[in-house]
Design an enzyme around this catalytic site. Structure first.
Site, PDB file in Angstrom:
ATOM      1  N   ASP A  34      -3.279   3.816 -10.703  1.00 16.68           N
ATOM      2  CA  ASP A  34      -3.521   3.086  -9.471  1.00 16.68           C
ATOM      3  C   ASP A  34      -2.344   3.387  -8.536  1.00 16.68           C
ATOM      4  O   ASP A  34      -1.250   3.696  -9.003  1.00 16.68           O
ATOM      5  CB  ASP A  34      -3.593   1.597  -9.821  1.00 16.68           C
ATOM      6  CG  ASP A  34      -3.465   0.705  -8.617  1.00 16.68           C
ATOM      7  OD1 ASP A  34      -4.299   0.832  -7.725  1.00 16.68           O
ATOM      8  OD2 ASP A  34      -2.539  -0.120  -8.580  1.00 16.68           O
ATOM      9  N   ASP A  93      -2.100  -2.548 -12.009  1.00 22.03           N
ATOM     10  CA  ASP A  93      -1.348  -3.795 -11.925  1.00 22.03           C
ATOM     11  C   ASP A  93      -2.156  -4.935 -11.315  1.00 22.03           C
ATOM     12  O   ASP A  93      -1.808  -6.085 -11.470  1.00 22.03           O
ATOM     13  CB  ASP A  93      -0.101  -3.576 -11.071  1.00 22.03           C
ATOM     14  CG  ASP A  93      -0.473  -3.336  -9.617  1.00 22.03           C
ATOM     15  OD1 ASP A  93      -1.394  -2.533  -9.378  1.00 22.03           O
ATOM     16  OD2 ASP A  93       0.123  -3.967  -8.739  1.00 22.03           O
ATOM     17  N   ASP A 122      -7.881  -3.861 -10.729  1.00 20.00           N
ATOM     18  CA  ASP A 122      -7.791  -2.816 -11.753  1.00 20.00           C
ATOM     19  C   ASP A 122      -8.295  -3.308 -13.116  1.00 20.00           C
ATOM     20  O   ASP A 122      -8.522  -2.509 -14.022  1.00 20.00           O
ATOM     21  CB  ASP A 122      -6.337  -2.350 -11.933  1.00 20.00           C
ATOM     22  CG  ASP A 122      -5.761  -1.791 -10.648  1.00 20.00           C
ATOM     23  OD1 ASP A 122      -6.477  -1.036  -9.974  1.00 20.00           O
ATOM     24  OD2 ASP A 122      -4.605  -2.102 -10.326  1.00 20.00           O
TER      25      ASP A 122
HETATM   26  P1  ADP Z   1      -5.652  -0.703  -3.955  1.00 16.99           P
HETATM   27  O1  ADP Z   1      -6.558   0.089  -4.832  1.00 16.99           O
HETATM   28  O2  ADP Z   1      -4.681   0.190  -3.254  1.00 16.99           O
HETATM   29  O3  ADP Z   1      -4.967  -1.830  -4.695  1.00 16.99           O
HETATM   30  P2  ADP Z   1      -7.601  -2.490  -2.506  1.00 16.99           P
HETATM   31  O4  ADP Z   1      -8.890  -2.172  -3.168  1.00 16.99           O
HETATM   32  O5  ADP Z   1      -7.010  -3.835  -2.749  1.00 16.99           O
HETATM   33  O6  ADP Z   1      -6.523  -1.318  -2.727  1.00 16.99           O
HETATM   34  O7  ADP Z   1      -7.802  -2.337  -0.928  1.00 16.99           O
HETATM   35  C1  ADP Z   1      -8.269  -1.146  -0.375  1.00 16.99           C
HETATM   36  C2  ADP Z   1      -8.073  -1.125   1.112  1.00 16.99           C
HETATM   37  O8  ADP Z   1      -8.749  -2.226   1.721  1.00 16.99           O
HETATM   38  C3  ADP Z   1      -6.627  -1.263   1.542  1.00 16.99           C
HETATM   39  O9  ADP Z   1      -5.972  -0.045   1.564  1.00 16.99           O
HETATM   40  C4  ADP Z   1      -6.785  -1.857   2.947  1.00 16.99           C
HETATM   41  O10 ADP Z   1      -7.056  -0.828   3.865  1.00 16.99           O
HETATM   42  C5  ADP Z   1      -8.006  -2.732   2.818  1.00 16.99           C
HETATM   43  N1  ADP Z   1      -7.664  -4.135   2.533  1.00 16.99           N
HETATM   44  C6  ADP Z   1      -7.968  -4.841   1.426  1.00 16.99           C
HETATM   45  N2  ADP Z   1      -7.491  -6.098   1.505  1.00 16.99           N
HETATM   46  C7  ADP Z   1      -6.857  -6.200   2.682  1.00 16.99           C
HETATM   47  C8  ADP Z   1      -6.137  -7.244   3.356  1.00 16.99           C
HETATM   48  N3  ADP Z   1      -5.970  -8.455   2.817  1.00 16.99           N
HETATM   49  N4  ADP Z   1      -5.619  -6.970   4.561  1.00 16.99           N
HETATM   50  C9  ADP Z   1      -5.747  -5.752   5.093  1.00 16.99           C
HETATM   51  N5  ADP Z   1      -6.397  -4.737   4.538  1.00 16.99           N
HETATM   52  C10 ADP Z   1      -6.959  -4.946   3.355  1.00 16.99           C
HETATM   53 MG    MG Z   2      -2.738  -2.028  -7.279  1.00 16.34          MG
END
Ligand code: ADP
Ligand code: MG
Length: 372
Positions: A59, A258, A262
């Site tokens: 991740d 983390d 995931d």
């Molecule tokens: P990761 O796999 O990097 O942990 P997430 O699945 O949580 O990512 O989120 C993917 C994308 O969705 C982020 O890169 C962002 O663009 C958008 N996103 C998700 N949650 C938020 C939030 N609370 N505020 C702003 N953008 C968000």
């Molecule tokens: Mg993460």
């Protein structure tokens, strides 16, 4: 009496206690050794599987990066100011637990922008957040969130492209259906991520980065780490499916993550590895938990698994060897030619020695040293 003594000697030798000890003793020493190196292994099974791994899925946010992103740049469209942007952004994000939200809240505090009350808050996983502030609907999130709600991001497209090529995540802000601007949020890589990835490659593991972030940002980060294979814009609910797809291709997959998003992928993978600095849900779903955030511990865990398996094989060999050699002797195979017979007392001694040799060999694992 002669026949009875031989019969008893055969029974004593045939007792497979060394064979029964071969696997559990090595596993026990291996698990203990893992704990010494900051690797908590749940059950021996994952330690046995880890040596077969050929693919490692990582991740991005919080695993390869420190998980403490910060707002780097802001680009308000004409007619708005950075303060106004920050005001709306922090008013919606204060209800979110996402690392990006924390970055916004921290930056707002630094700038002295106080959030206002919001209502109808909604976090949309993999997209962003939505709430009503001052009677206006505010959207804050990625391109997918905007296009899904009919907000045209064209005025900010150039800035967004610049951010993502630099490895930063562009986050768009729309108020009342009108785009207000975009900000760049970026996280720094952990110091040892690169070193760990090089070590994975030396161990013949294929490295894959999986993230919910946009394609270009993910690519920029992967290039910095020298990783070719990137799965980007993966929605939280699809992460497990991506792991399944790799497994369907005949891969033995380790997933390292983390976050809450995931957890399903950690459970799906052959060996799920959670980062100790991450969420409890991820640790609960994993087979191995690293106490710290250092990815080099994974290299140690895989090396430890390989050492443990080698040790188990040696143990099994010796246990079989004793039995295979001494059962015929006890039965009198050497008696006609050499007059050699195994007394039950000697047989018991040999049996004890074989167990001692297996346990001693397992204890040799204690000398295992972290490779990196
Ligand atoms: P990761 O796999 O990097 O942990 P997430 O699945 O949580 O990512 O989120 C993917 C994308 O969705 C982020 O890169 C962002 O663009 C958008 N996103 C998700 N949650 C938020 C939030 N609370 N505020 C702003 N953008 C968000
Ligand atoms: Mg993460």
């Amino acid at each position: 009496t002669f026949a009875l003594l031989n019969f008893i000697a055969v029974l004593i030798i045939a007792c497979p206690c060394a064979m029964g000890l071969a696997t559990p003793t090595s596993i026990m020493v291996g698990v203990g050794k893992g704990a010494e190196n900051g690797i908590l292994i749940r059950g021996g099974e994952s330690l046995e599987t880890a040596h077969k791994l050929d693919t490692i899925v990582l991740d991005k946010t919080g695993t390869l990066t420190k998980g403490r992103p910060s707002v780097k740049e802001m680009e308000p469209l004409p007619g708005t100011s950075a303060e106004e942007m920050m005001f709306f952004a922090v008013s919606v994000e204060k209800g979110s637990e996402h690392p990006l939200a924390e970055a916004v809240v921290r930056r707002a505090e630094e700038l002295g922008v106080a959030p206002s009350d919001s209502s109808a808050f909604e976090a949309i996983p993999g997209h962003g957040v939505k709430a009503v502030v001052d009677g206006k609907e505010v959207l804050f999130g990625n391109e997918r969130l905007m296009s899904g709600r009919g907000v045209d991001i064209a005025p900010c497209a150039l800035a967004a492209e610049r951010y993502s090529t630099g490895g930063m995540t562009p986050v768009f802000l729309a108020v009342g259906g009108r785009l207000m601007g975009v900000m760049a949020i970026a996280d720094t890589l952990k110091e040892h991520s690169r070193e760990a990835i090089e070590a994975f490659r030396r161990m013949n593991l294929e490295v894959v980065i999986m993230t919910g972030d946009n394609k270009r940002t993910a690519r920029a980060v992967a290039d910095e780490l020298g990783v070719e294979r990137v799965l980007s814009e993966v929605l939280p609910q699809d992460k497990a499916a991506e792991v399944k797809k790799l497994q369907a291709g005949g891969k033995k997959v380790a997933m390292v993550g983390d976050g809450i998003n995931d957890a399903p992928a950690l459970a799906q993978s052959d060996v799920g590895i959670a980062i100790g600095t991450g969420t409890d849900v991820a640790m609960e779903a994993s087979d191995i938990t690293l106490i710290g955030g250092d990815l080099r511990a994974i290299v140690t865990a895989i090396a430890l698994s390989r050492a443990t398996i080698r040790n188990i094989r040696q143990n099994l060999f010796w246990a079989f060897f004793y039995n295979a050699l001494l059962i015929p002797v006890a039965a009198g195979a050497l008696y006609p030619a050499f007059g050699v017979l195994l007394d039950p007392m000697l047989a018991a001694g040999a049996m004890g020695l074989s167990s001692v040799s297996v346990v001693s060999n397992a204890l040799r694992l204690k000398r295992f040293r972290a490779a990196i």
